[in-house]
Design a protein around this motif. Structure first.
Motif, PDB file in Angstrom:
ATOM      1  N   ARG A 152      -0.075  -2.414  12.243  1.00 58.00           N
ATOM      2  CA  ARG A 152       1.182  -2.553  11.531  1.00 58.00           C
ATOM      3  C   ARG A 152       2.258  -3.068  12.478  1.00 58.00           C
ATOM      4  NH1 ARG A 152       4.634   2.379   8.954  1.00 58.00           N
ATOM      5  NH2 ARG A 152       6.342   1.140   8.150  1.00 58.00           N
ATOM      6  N   ARG A 206       0.853  -1.192   0.000  1.00 57.52           N
ATOM      7  CA  ARG A 206       0.000   0.000   0.000  1.00 57.52           C
ATOM      8  C   ARG A 206       0.880   1.229   0.000  1.00 57.52           C
ATOM      9  NH1 ARG A 206      -2.939  -0.298   5.797  1.00 57.52           N
ATOM     10  NH2 ARG A 206      -4.649   0.053   4.392  1.00 57.52           N
ATOM     11  N   SER A 207       0.275   2.332  -0.331  1.00 56.22           N
ATOM     12  CA  SER A 207       1.054   3.560  -0.401  1.00 56.22           C
ATOM     13  C   SER A 207       1.519   3.989   0.980  1.00 56.22           C
ATOM     14  CB  SER A 207       0.222   4.670  -1.047  1.00 56.22           C
ATOM     15  OG  SER A 207      -0.870   5.002  -0.233  1.00 56.22           O
ATOM     16  N   ALA A 261      -5.370  -2.396   9.103  1.00 63.11           N
ATOM     17  CA  ALA A 261      -5.680  -3.309   8.018  1.00 63.11           C
ATOM     18  C   ALA A 261      -6.573  -4.418   8.559  1.00 63.11           C
ATOM     19  CB  ALA A 261      -4.407  -3.903   7.432  1.00 63.11           C
ATOM     20  N   SER A 294       1.329   6.727   2.381  1.00 60.28           N
ATOM     21  CA  SER A 294       0.380   7.603   3.064  1.00 60.28           C
ATOM     22  C   SER A 294      -0.639   6.821   3.864  1.00 60.28           C
ATOM     23  CB  SER A 294      -0.321   8.508   2.046  1.00 60.28           C
ATOM     24  OG  SER A 294      -1.066   7.732   1.135  1.00 60.28           O
ATOM     25  N   LYS A 295      -0.790   5.538   3.516  1.00 65.30           N
ATOM     26  CA  LYS A 295      -1.743   4.705   4.238  1.00 65.30           C
ATOM     27  C   LYS A 295      -1.044   3.705   5.152  1.00 65.30           C
ATOM     28  CE  LYS A 295      -5.448   4.988   0.835  1.00 65.30           C
ATOM     29  NZ  LYS A 295      -6.352   4.237  -0.061  1.00 65.30           N
ATOM     30  N   ASN A 336       0.172   3.747   8.053  1.00 60.15           N
ATOM     31  CA  ASN A 336      -0.167   3.683   9.470  1.00 60.15           C
ATOM     32  C   ASN A 336      -1.655   3.439   9.716  1.00 60.15           C
ATOM     33  OD1 ASN A 336       2.465   4.090  10.494  1.00 60.15           O
ATOM     34  ND2 ASN A 336       2.315   6.248   9.997  1.00 60.15           N
ATOM     35  N   GLU A 337      -2.379   3.243   8.668  1.00 60.60           N
ATOM     36  CA  GLU A 337      -3.786   2.912   8.845  1.00 60.60           C
ATOM     37  C   GLU A 337      -3.927   1.441   9.192  1.00 60.60           C
ATOM     38  OE1 GLU A 337      -6.118   4.029   5.510  1.00 60.60           O
ATOM     39  OE2 GLU A 337      -5.404   6.088   5.513  1.00 60.60           O
TER      40      GLU A 337
END
Ligand SMILES: [Zn+2]
Length: 78
Positions: free
Chosen positions: A39, A19-20, A28, A22-23, A25-26
């Motif tokens: 993560r 994933r990019s 999953a 920018s994502k 730390n989101e």
């Protein structure tokens, strides 16, 4: 794009996602139990090779690809 490793806090399943940054730390979704996974920070997501041809695992760090410490792995190139 970098590969990030996640670990499910519910069932301890580890999985990787591309994933990019920018994502990165989101959260999953765990593919096993659908619980939210976080993560994994201390992983060995990529490798570096020295001049002797040895492939050495490198710990994660805040370097160019955010998933290796060498700044010279496959995902760093992008
Ligand atoms: Zn799970």
């Amino acid at each position: 794009m970098p590969i990030y490793e996640y670990v499910c806090s519910s069932c301890d399943t580890k999985f990787e996602m591309i994933r990019s940054m920018s994502k990165a730390n989101e959260g999953a979704e765990c593919p096993h139990c659908k619980h939210e996974a976080e993560r994994a920070l201390s992983t060995f997501a990529c490798f570096s090779s020295d001049e002797s041809g040895m492939t050495t695992a490198v710990a994660g760090g805040g370097h160019s690809c955010a998933s290796c410490a060498s700044g010279n792995c496959a995902t760093c190139a992008s």
